[in-house]
Design an enzyme around this catalytic site. Structure first.
Site, PDB file in Angstrom:
ATOM      1  N   LYS A  53       0.816  -1.198   0.000  1.00  0.00           N
ATOM      2  CA  LYS A  53       0.000   0.000   0.000  1.00  0.00           C
ATOM      3  C   LYS A  53       0.859   1.262   0.000  1.00  0.00           C
ATOM      4  O   LYS A  53       0.442   2.310  -0.482  1.00  0.00           O
ATOM      5  CB  LYS A  53      -0.877   0.026   1.258  1.00  0.00           C
ATOM      6  CG  LYS A  53      -1.853  -1.115   1.346  1.00  0.00           C
ATOM      7  CD  LYS A  53      -2.645  -1.002   2.652  1.00  0.00           C
ATOM      8  CE  LYS A  53      -3.419  -2.256   2.915  1.00  0.00           C
ATOM      9  NZ  LYS A  53      -4.007  -2.239   4.277  1.00  0.00           N
ATOM     10  N   ASP A 110       7.633   3.157  -1.898  1.00  0.00           N
ATOM     11  CA  ASP A 110       7.692   4.212  -0.882  1.00  0.00           C
ATOM     12  C   ASP A 110       9.070   4.243  -0.232  1.00  0.00           C
ATOM     13  O   ASP A 110       9.695   5.285  -0.081  1.00  0.00           O
ATOM     14  CB  ASP A 110       6.597   4.015   0.175  1.00  0.00           C
ATOM     15  CG  ASP A 110       6.544   2.594   0.753  1.00  0.00           C
ATOM     16  OD1 ASP A 110       7.288   1.708   0.267  1.00  0.00           O
ATOM     17  OD2 ASP A 110       5.757   2.364   1.689  1.00  0.00           O
ATOM     18  N   ASP A 113      14.051  -0.715   2.553  1.00  0.00           N
ATOM     19  CA  ASP A 113      14.607  -0.925   3.891  1.00  0.00           C
ATOM     20  C   ASP A 113      15.644  -2.047   3.785  1.00  0.00           C
ATOM     21  O   ASP A 113      16.816  -1.792   3.510  1.00  0.00           O
ATOM     22  CB  ASP A 113      13.426  -1.252   4.823  1.00  0.00           C
ATOM     23  CG  ASP A 113      13.821  -1.439   6.261  1.00  0.00           C
ATOM     24  OD1 ASP A 113      15.011  -1.350   6.575  1.00  0.00           O
ATOM     25  OD2 ASP A 113      12.924  -1.670   7.094  1.00  0.00           O
ATOM     26  N   LYS A 141      16.783   3.498   3.027  1.00  0.00           N
ATOM     27  CA  LYS A 141      17.572   3.349   4.258  1.00  0.00           C
ATOM     28  C   LYS A 141      18.849   2.618   3.866  1.00  0.00           C
ATOM     29  O   LYS A 141      18.915   1.391   3.959  1.00  0.00           O
ATOM     30  CB  LYS A 141      16.796   2.530   5.288  1.00  0.00           C
ATOM     31  CG  LYS A 141      15.566   3.202   5.849  1.00  0.00           C
ATOM     32  CD  LYS A 141      14.955   2.330   6.942  1.00  0.00           C
ATOM     33  CE  LYS A 141      13.609   2.820   7.390  1.00  0.00           C
ATOM     34  NZ  LYS A 141      12.894   1.853   8.245  1.00  0.00           N
ATOM     35  N   PHE A 162      12.459   4.190  12.012  1.00  0.00           N
ATOM     36  CA  PHE A 162      11.105   3.918  11.520  1.00  0.00           C
ATOM     37  C   PHE A 162      10.386   5.227  11.199  1.00  0.00           C
ATOM     38  O   PHE A 162      10.288   6.113  12.052  1.00  0.00           O
ATOM     39  CB  PHE A 162      10.313   3.105  12.544  1.00  0.00           C
ATOM     40  CG  PHE A 162       9.072   2.529  11.955  1.00  0.00           C
ATOM     41  CD1 PHE A 162       9.121   1.351  11.214  1.00  0.00           C
ATOM     42  CD2 PHE A 162       7.855   3.176  12.090  1.00  0.00           C
ATOM     43  CE1 PHE A 162       7.985   0.830  10.628  1.00  0.00           C
ATOM     44  CE2 PHE A 162       6.703   2.659  11.509  1.00  0.00           C
ATOM     45  CZ  PHE A 162       6.769   1.489  10.780  1.00  0.00           C
ATOM     46  N   ARG A 175      -0.786   7.149   7.333  1.00  0.00           N
ATOM     47  CA  ARG A 175      -0.405   7.265   5.916  1.00  0.00           C
ATOM     48  C   ARG A 175      -0.793   8.617   5.354  1.00  0.00           C
ATOM     49  O   ARG A 175      -0.224   9.086   4.377  1.00  0.00           O
ATOM     50  CB  ARG A 175      -1.109   6.187   5.075  1.00  0.00           C
ATOM     51  CG  ARG A 175      -0.717   4.758   5.402  1.00  0.00           C
ATOM     52  CD  ARG A 175      -1.334   3.815   4.374  1.00  0.00           C
ATOM     53  NE  ARG A 175      -1.331   2.428   4.788  1.00  0.00           N
ATOM     54  CZ  ARG A 175      -0.315   1.579   4.600  1.00  0.00           C
ATOM     55  NH1 ARG A 175       0.792   1.991   4.026  1.00  0.00           N
ATOM     56  NH2 ARG A 175      -0.411   0.321   4.993  1.00  0.00           N
TER      57      ARG A 175
HETATM   58  P1  IMP Z   1      12.050  -4.013   2.654  1.00  0.00           P
HETATM   59  O1  IMP Z   1      11.505  -5.219   1.917  1.00  0.00           O
HETATM   60  O2  IMP Z   1      12.694  -4.404   3.943  1.00  0.00           O
HETATM   61  O3  IMP Z   1      12.959  -3.166   1.787  1.00  0.00           O
HETATM   62  O4  IMP Z   1      10.839  -3.136   3.115  1.00  0.00           O
HETATM   63  C1  IMP Z   1       9.916  -2.751   2.239  1.00  0.00           C
HETATM   64  C2  IMP Z   1       8.599  -2.317   2.818  1.00  0.00           C
HETATM   65  O5  IMP Z   1       8.526  -2.297   4.245  1.00  0.00           O
HETATM   66  C3  IMP Z   1       8.360  -0.897   2.394  1.00  0.00           C
HETATM   67  O6  IMP Z   1       7.858  -0.825   1.087  1.00  0.00           O
HETATM   68  C4  IMP Z   1       7.393  -0.410   3.455  1.00  0.00           C
HETATM   69  O7  IMP Z   1       6.075  -0.735   3.078  1.00  0.00           O
HETATM   70  C5  IMP Z   1       7.817  -1.165   4.694  1.00  0.00           C
HETATM   71  N1  IMP Z   1       8.712  -0.327   5.531  1.00  0.00           N
HETATM   72  C6  IMP Z   1      10.058  -0.387   5.619  1.00  0.00           C
HETATM   73  N2  IMP Z   1      10.546   0.542   6.452  1.00  0.00           N
HETATM   74  C7  IMP Z   1       9.467   1.231   6.893  1.00  0.00           C
HETATM   75  C8  IMP Z   1       9.322   2.369   7.783  1.00  0.00           C
HETATM   76  O8  IMP Z   1      10.283   2.948   8.327  1.00  0.00           O
HETATM   77  N3  IMP Z   1       8.047   2.795   7.976  1.00  0.00           N
HETATM   78  C9  IMP Z   1       6.961   2.233   7.390  1.00  0.00           C
HETATM   79  N4  IMP Z   1       7.061   1.174   6.552  1.00  0.00           N
HETATM   80  C10 IMP Z   1       8.301   0.688   6.309  1.00  0.00           C
HETATM   81 MG    MG Z   2       6.193  -0.575   0.307  1.00  0.00          MG
END
Ligand code: IMP
Ligand code: MG
Length: 192
Positions: A53, A110, A113, A141, A162, A175
């Protein structure tokens, strides 16, 4: 359970959070990204795929900064549990409506991470044989990225904290904040 205006009041007073990126700063950067993508895709009609989302606010603003033709689709994946921690597993929750084969695809995230979601989408979408496949994320990040991923357009590199707002949630909420805030460990108190 608090109502939204009292939560916003706490946030704007810096309770349980601090402002990381103002609305103005975000809009300026989104405009620059839109201009850059429009230059890079001059004469093309890419399909922008928003990752739901979290990516829905960013993609809505980004496409309105494009000066080229484009199409839009959405993909829904989930990796995060309900609050701040990743489940570590990615689940694909819908199928795309568009035909990816032979098209220029730009995935709109968005935030990156761990990089797991990008890695997952890279693998999944490559199988559908796009002509080109690129990724744009509003936030990165960089210290957290564990995966070997390539993100082509990055709005802001941010510390590994976060964040919420501008599409990003805390337990499905916040959001709809216009700016991006770092939540501290007391975040639960916002909703007490
Ligand atoms: P990744 O797969 O670890 O890169 O994380 C991807 C998803 O985790 C992002 O698209 C977000 O939806 C969620 N996410 C990661 N870090 C944050 C944060 O700091 N706040 C809110 N959602 C996050
Ligand atoms: Mg996402």
């Amino acid at each position: 359970m608090q109502n939204f205006s009292s939560v916003v009041q706490k946030i704007t007073h810096g309770e349980c959070c601090r402002l990381l990126l103002s609305e103005k700063k975000i809009q300026k950067r989104v405009k620059e990204l839109g201009q850059q993508i429009s230059r890079d895709y001059h004469g093309c009609c890419p399909i922008l795929i928003g990752v739901l989302k979290g990516g829905f606010v960013f993609i809505a603003d980004l496409i309105r900064e494009l000066t080229i033709d484009c199409e839009v689709d959405f993909i829904k994946i989930s990796s995060y549990g309900n609050k701040k921690n990743s489940s570590g597993k990615i689940k694909l929750n819908n199928k795309l409506d568009c035909q990816v084969e032979g098209r220029d695809i730009i995935v709109v995230e968005d935030i990156v991470d761990s990089g797991l979601s990008v890695k997952f989408l890279q693998k999944h979408l490559s199988k559908l044989k796009p002509r080109t496949l690129r990724f744009v994320t509003l936030l990165l990040k960089s210290e957290m990225v564990q995966q070997d991923v390539n993100v082509d357009y990055v709005g802001f590199e941010i510390p590994s904290e976060f964040v919420v707002g501008y599409g990003l949630d805390y337990s499905q909420k916040l959001r709809n904040l216009r700016a991006v805030y770092v939540l501290d460990n007391e975040a639960e108190k916002l909703f007490d």
